[in-house]
Design a protein around this motif. Structure first.
Motif, mmCIF file in Angstrom:
data_model
loop_
_atom_site.group_PDB
_atom_site.id
_atom_site.type_symbol
_atom_site.label_atom_id
_atom_site.label_comp_id
_atom_site.label_asym_id
_atom_site.label_seq_id
_atom_site.Cartn_x
_atom_site.Cartn_y
_atom_site.Cartn_z
ATOM 1 N N MET A 1 0.839 -1.169 0.000
ATOM 2 C CA MET A 1 0.000 0.000 0.000
ATOM 3 C C MET A 1 0.888 1.237 0.000
ATOM 4 O O MET A 1 1.955 1.241 0.588
ATOM 5 N N LYS A 2 0.376 2.239 -0.656
ATOM 6 C CA LYS A 2 1.096 3.506 -0.644
ATOM 7 C C LYS A 2 0.767 4.277 0.634
ATOM 8 O O LYS A 2 -0.295 4.074 1.225
ATOM 9 N N ARG A 3 1.686 5.122 1.040
ATOM 10 C CA ARG A 3 1.475 5.928 2.251
ATOM 11 C C ARG A 3 0.171 6.713 2.124
ATOM 12 O O ARG A 3 -0.088 7.352 1.112
ATOM 13 N N GLY A 4 -0.665 6.634 3.158
ATOM 14 C CA GLY A 4 -1.923 7.358 3.182
ATOM 15 C C GLY A 4 -3.059 6.675 2.440
ATOM 16 O O GLY A 4 -4.177 7.170 2.416
ATOM 17 N N GLU A 5 -2.778 5.539 1.830
ATOM 18 C CA GLU A 5 -3.782 4.816 1.051
ATOM 19 C C GLU A 5 -4.481 3.787 1.934
ATOM 20 O O GLU A 5 -3.840 3.096 2.716
ATOM 21 N N SER A 6 -5.785 3.671 1.795
ATOM 22 C CA SER A 6 -6.527 2.664 2.554
ATOM 23 C C SER A 6 -6.374 1.307 1.863
ATOM 24 O O SER A 6 -6.056 1.240 0.665
ATOM 25 N N PRO A 7 -6.606 0.212 2.589
ATOM 26 C CA PRO A 7 -6.574 -1.104 1.947
ATOM 27 C C PRO A 7 -7.546 -1.185 0.759
ATOM 28 O O PRO A 7 -7.226 -1.776 -0.265
ATOM 29 N N TYR A 8 -8.713 -0.573 0.887
ATOM 30 C CA TYR A 8 -9.702 -0.582 -0.203
ATOM 31 C C TYR A 8 -9.148 0.130 -1.442
ATOM 32 O O TYR A 8 -9.232 -0.402 -2.560
ATOM 33 N N GLU A 9 -8.586 1.311 -1.262
ATOM 34 C CA GLU A 9 -8.002 2.036 -2.393
ATOM 35 C C GLU A 9 -6.856 1.236 -3.009
ATOM 36 O O GLU A 9 -6.709 1.195 -4.236
ATOM 37 N N ALA A 10 -6.070 0.586 -2.159
ATOM 38 C CA ALA A 10 -4.926 -0.189 -2.641
ATOM 39 C C ALA A 10 -5.356 -1.382 -3.482
ATOM 40 O O ALA A 10 -4.754 -1.658 -4.517
ATOM 41 N N VAL A 11 -6.394 -2.094 -3.065
ATOM 42 C CA VAL A 11 -6.800 -3.274 -3.833
ATOM 43 C C VAL A 11 -7.309 -2.876 -5.215
ATOM 44 O O VAL A 11 -6.983 -3.523 -6.212
ATOM 45 N N LEU A 12 -8.072 -1.808 -5.310
ATOM 46 C CA LEU A 12 -8.561 -1.366 -6.619
ATOM 47 C C LEU A 12 -7.402 -0.951 -7.519
ATOM 48 O O LEU A 12 -7.354 -1.323 -8.704
ATOM 49 N N ARG A 13 -6.440 -0.211 -6.970
ATOM 50 C CA ARG A 13 -5.280 0.237 -7.749
ATOM 51 C C ARG A 13 -4.380 -0.924 -8.143
ATOM 52 O O ARG A 13 -3.974 -1.057 -9.305
ATOM 53 N N GLU A 14 -4.073 -1.804 -7.186
ATOM 54 C CA GLU A 14 -3.143 -2.904 -7.445
ATOM 55 C C GLU A 14 -3.676 -3.890 -8.487
ATOM 56 O O GLU A 14 -2.926 -4.357 -9.338
ATOM 57 N N VAL A 15 -4.942 -4.211 -8.429
ATOM 58 C CA VAL A 15 -5.510 -5.129 -9.417
ATOM 59 C C VAL A 15 -5.387 -4.521 -10.818
ATOM 60 O O VAL A 15 -4.996 -5.192 -11.776
ATOM 61 N N GLN A 16 -5.680 -3.237 -10.930
ATOM 62 C CA GLN A 16 -5.560 -2.552 -12.226
ATOM 63 C C GLN A 16 -4.107 -2.523 -12.697
ATOM 64 O O GLN A 16 -3.817 -2.853 -13.842
ATOM 65 N N GLU A 17 -3.196 -2.153 -11.808
ATOM 66 C CA GLU A 17 -1.786 -2.026 -12.186
ATOM 67 C C GLU A 17 -1.131 -3.361 -12.520
ATOM 68 O O GLU A 17 -0.351 -3.457 -13.463
ATOM 69 N N GLU A 18 -1.413 -4.392 -11.728
ATOM 70 C CA GLU A 18 -0.665 -5.635 -11.867
ATOM 71 C C GLU A 18 -1.245 -6.622 -12.867
ATOM 72 O O GLU A 18 -0.500 -7.371 -13.490
ATOM 73 N N VAL A 19 -2.564 -6.648 -13.029
ATOM 74 C CA VAL A 19 -3.152 -7.597 -13.982
ATOM 75 C C VAL A 19 -4.085 -6.934 -14.990
ATOM 76 O O VAL A 19 -4.702 -7.597 -15.807
ATOM 77 N N GLY A 20 -4.208 -5.602 -14.930
ATOM 78 C CA GLY A 20 -4.963 -4.882 -15.934
ATOM 79 C C GLY A 20 -6.463 -5.062 -15.888
ATOM 80 O O GLY A 20 -7.143 -4.831 -16.876
ATOM 81 N N LEU A 21 -6.991 -5.486 -14.738
ATOM 82 C CA LEU A 21 -8.432 -5.671 -14.611
ATOM 83 C C LEU A 21 -9.050 -4.500 -13.871
ATOM 84 O O LEU A 21 -8.550 -4.069 -12.835
ATOM 85 N N SER A 22 -10.153 -4.012 -14.407
ATOM 86 C CA SER A 22 -10.897 -2.965 -13.732
ATOM 87 C C SER A 22 -11.857 -3.621 -12.750
ATOM 88 O O SER A 22 -12.681 -4.447 -13.130
ATOM 89 N N VAL A 23 -11.701 -3.281 -11.495
ATOM 90 C CA VAL A 23 -12.578 -3.787 -10.439
ATOM 91 C C VAL A 23 -13.308 -2.573 -9.875
ATOM 92 O O VAL A 23 -12.714 -1.780 -9.149
ATOM 93 N N PRO A 24 -14.591 -2.403 -10.233
ATOM 94 C CA PRO A 24 -15.297 -1.196 -9.799
ATOM 95 C C PRO A 24 -15.498 -1.100 -8.286
ATOM 96 O O PRO A 24 -15.459 -0.013 -7.719
#
Length: 92
Positions: A1-24
């Motif tokens: 997780m990035k500094r100041g980022e919530s676990p929820y924000e991190a999961v949405l960002r990480e899924v998009q960045e690492e496997v290219g899937l949009s998770v709304p």
């Protein structure tokens, strides 16, 4: 997780960045503290859905991505995840 980022924000960002899937949206299931391997990790577990099944992998982050059922996880699945999935097999 990035500094100041919530676990929820991190999961949405990480899924998009690492496997290219949009998770709304993602639903938090549990957070597990794991002190194994001399680390102090907290594993945040979410469920999510997507309308896409094809991965666009960031090879600087991961080597491969595949879909698995809970009953056919690969041998290298972390023990803490296997334990969690066994304990929640009737609810997920």
């Amino acid at each position: 997780m990035k500094r100041g980022e919530s676990p929820y924000e991190a999961v949405l960002r990480e899924v998009q960045e690492e496997v290219g899937l949009s998770v709304p949206t993602a639903t938090p299931v549990e957070s597990i503290f794991d002190p194994s391997e001399w680390k102090r990790d907290t594993v945040h577990i979410f469920t999510a859905t997507t309308n896409h099944t094809a991965f666009t992998i960031d090879h600087t982050e991961i080597q491969e991505a595949k879909w698995f059922t809970k009953d056919s996880l690969p041998a290298h699945t972390p023990p803490i995840l296997k334990k969690f999935l066994t304990a929640t097999s009737n609810t997920l």
